[in-house]
Design a protein around this motif. Sequence first.
Motif, mmCIF file in Angstrom:
data_model
loop_
_atom_site.group_PDB
_atom_site.id
_atom_site.type_symbol
_atom_site.label_atom_id
_atom_site.label_comp_id
_atom_site.label_asym_id
_atom_site.label_seq_id
_atom_site.Cartn_x
_atom_site.Cartn_y
_atom_site.Cartn_z
ATOM 1 N N GLU A 88 -92.297 -2.780 -2.788
ATOM 2 C CA GLU A 88 -91.084 -3.464 -2.350
ATOM 3 C C GLU A 88 -90.843 -4.655 -3.271
ATOM 4 N N PHE A 89 -89.625 -4.772 -3.767
ATOM 5 C CA PHE A 89 -89.302 -5.832 -4.708
ATOM 6 C C PHE A 89 -88.264 -6.776 -4.118
ATOM 7 N N PRO A 90 -88.216 -8.025 -4.604
ATOM 8 C CA PRO A 90 -87.199 -8.966 -4.121
ATOM 9 C C PRO A 90 -85.797 -8.502 -4.501
ATOM 10 N N GLN A 91 -84.848 -8.839 -3.662
ATOM 11 C CA GLN A 91 -83.463 -8.458 -3.920
ATOM 12 C C GLN A 91 -82.593 -9.710 -3.866
ATOM 13 N N ASP A 92 -82.303 -10.257 -5.020
ATOM 14 C CA ASP A 92 -81.430 -11.422 -5.123
ATOM 15 C C ASP A 92 -80.759 -11.359 -6.492
ATOM 16 N N ASP A 93 -80.176 -12.472 -6.933
ATOM 17 C CA ASP A 93 -79.457 -12.436 -8.206
ATOM 18 C C ASP A 93 -80.282 -12.991 -9.366
ATOM 19 N N SER A 94 -81.600 -13.149 -9.175
ATOM 20 C CA SER A 94 -82.443 -13.657 -10.236
ATOM 21 C C SER A 94 -82.711 -12.580 -11.279
ATOM 22 N N GLU A 95 -83.114 -13.020 -12.477
ATOM 23 C CA GLU A 95 -83.432 -12.044 -13.518
ATOM 24 C C GLU A 95 -84.691 -11.258 -13.165
ATOM 25 N N ILE A 96 -85.600 -11.874 -12.411
ATOM 26 C CA ILE A 96 -86.769 -11.142 -11.945
ATOM 27 C C ILE A 96 -86.338 -9.975 -11.071
ATOM 28 N N ALA A 97 -85.475 -10.235 -10.121
ATOM 29 C CA ALA A 97 -85.004 -9.177 -9.230
ATOM 30 C C ALA A 97 -84.234 -8.103 -9.994
ATOM 31 N N GLN A 98 -83.444 -8.524 -10.977
ATOM 32 C CA GLN A 98 -82.712 -7.550 -11.787
ATOM 33 C C GLN A 98 -83.672 -6.654 -12.563
ATOM 34 N N GLY A 99 -84.744 -7.253 -13.090
ATOM 35 C CA GLY A 99 -85.739 -6.462 -13.795
ATOM 36 C C GLY A 99 -86.413 -5.465 -12.881
ATOM 37 N N TYR A 100 -86.805 -5.926 -11.697
ATOM 38 C CA TYR A 100 -87.412 -5.024 -10.721
ATOM 39 C C TYR A 100 -86.468 -3.875 -10.365
ATOM 40 N N ALA A 101 -85.191 -4.204 -10.150
ATOM 41 C CA ALA A 101 -84.222 -3.184 -9.768
ATOM 42 C C ALA A 101 -84.075 -2.127 -10.858
ATOM 43 N N THR A 102 -84.077 -2.561 -12.111
ATOM 44 C CA THR A 102 -83.969 -1.619 -13.229
ATOM 45 C C THR A 102 -85.187 -0.700 -13.276
ATOM 46 N N ILE A 103 -86.377 -1.278 -13.097
ATOM 47 C CA ILE A 103 -87.601 -0.484 -13.077
ATOM 48 C C ILE A 103 -87.584 0.502 -11.914
ATOM 49 N N LYS A 104 -87.219 0.017 -10.757
ATOM 50 C CA LYS A 104 -87.204 0.849 -9.546
ATOM 51 C C LYS A 104 -86.238 2.015 -9.695
ATOM 52 N N GLU A 105 -85.059 1.743 -10.251
ATOM 53 C CA GLU A 105 -84.071 2.812 -10.412
ATOM 54 C C GLU A 105 -84.564 3.859 -11.396
ATOM 55 N N TYR A 106 -85.186 3.421 -12.486
ATOM 56 C CA TYR A 106 -85.732 4.393 -13.437
ATOM 57 C C TYR A 106 -86.797 5.255 -12.773
ATOM 58 N N LEU A 107 -87.704 4.628 -12.027
ATOM 59 C CA LEU A 107 -88.808 5.375 -11.420
ATOM 60 C C LEU A 107 -88.366 6.211 -10.229
ATOM 61 N N ARG A 108 -87.193 5.925 -9.700
ATOM 62 C CA ARG A 108 -86.677 6.744 -8.597
ATOM 63 C C ARG A 108 -86.478 8.191 -9.039
ATOM 64 N N HIS A 109 -86.267 8.388 -10.331
ATOM 65 C CA HIS A 109 -86.034 9.728 -10.874
ATOM 66 C C HIS A 109 -87.287 10.295 -11.547
ATOM 67 N N ARG A 110 -88.447 9.729 -11.264
ATOM 68 C CA ARG A 110 -89.673 10.165 -11.930
ATOM 69 C C ARG A 110 -90.017 11.611 -11.585
ATOM 70 N N ASP A 111 -90.707 12.250 -12.511
ATOM 71 C CA ASP A 111 -91.177 13.611 -12.300
ATOM 72 C C ASP A 111 -92.464 13.793 -13.093
ATOM 73 N N ALA A 112 -92.881 15.007 -13.277
ATOM 74 C CA ALA A 112 -94.152 15.275 -13.957
ATOM 75 C C ALA A 112 -94.148 14.809 -15.406
ATOM 76 N N GLY A 113 -92.964 14.627 -15.985
ATOM 77 C CA GLY A 113 -92.882 14.220 -17.383
ATOM 78 C C GLY A 113 -92.707 12.732 -17.592
#
Length: 224
Positions: free
Chosen positions: A43-68
């Motif tokens: 679970e990552f923080p959700q606000d307008d900070s650059e930390i939260a934006q970085g987490y959101a970008t990582i989370k969105e990428y990993l949401r589509h993760r698969d065997a590759g």
Amino acid sequence: MDEAMKQDVRESSEARATFYRFLASVYFTELTVEQIETLATQEFPQDDSEIAQGYATIKEYLRHRDAGTRQELAVDYAHTFLSAGMYDTVMAPPYESVFTSEQHLLMQEARDGAVAFYRAEGIDLPADNTTPEDHVSFEMQFMARLIDRAVEAIDEGDDAEFARLVGVQDRFLAEHLENWIPTFTQAIDEHARTDFYRGVASLTRGFLALDREVVDDLAAYARE
């Protein structure tokens, strides 16, 4: 320092050291499957900070993760940080000297400066280490060690040693991490092929900006 203040500083310091070590591990080598799964389910923080934006970008990428996904990230790590397959272009090598020396070379003044900080604190890398000492992972691990020692000083009631260690953190941030990490993370933004590492770049910038505020506050407190 009263007990309530000690507890606040201890908790924030432990969180800072943990985050420095997390970033160090991400930059040192390719991610494992276990690391990927841990990041994907946190679970990552959700606000307008650059930390939260970085987490959101990582989370969105990993949401589509698969065997590759692990292989894709390993290839991007090699491309972005090791310039794998690139013969005339420097990507985002994780060494301070490359970003601060005039000819963008390894093992320059920044490396010597980092080693001087390490040795002044009685810290040396293993004798068989072959990686330049100004690697971003080593610099972040050093900050974590300084934070650990500051916590030990608090627990021992050694206010003078606590103040000294906060001063070392302040100087190392200014003379090393802040001296090149902004440019380094911009290079990641430019050259990374996955949003994962662009998210890591945002996370790194946001964390260092926040840590500067924390260190400034600690330094002001230590001077009182």
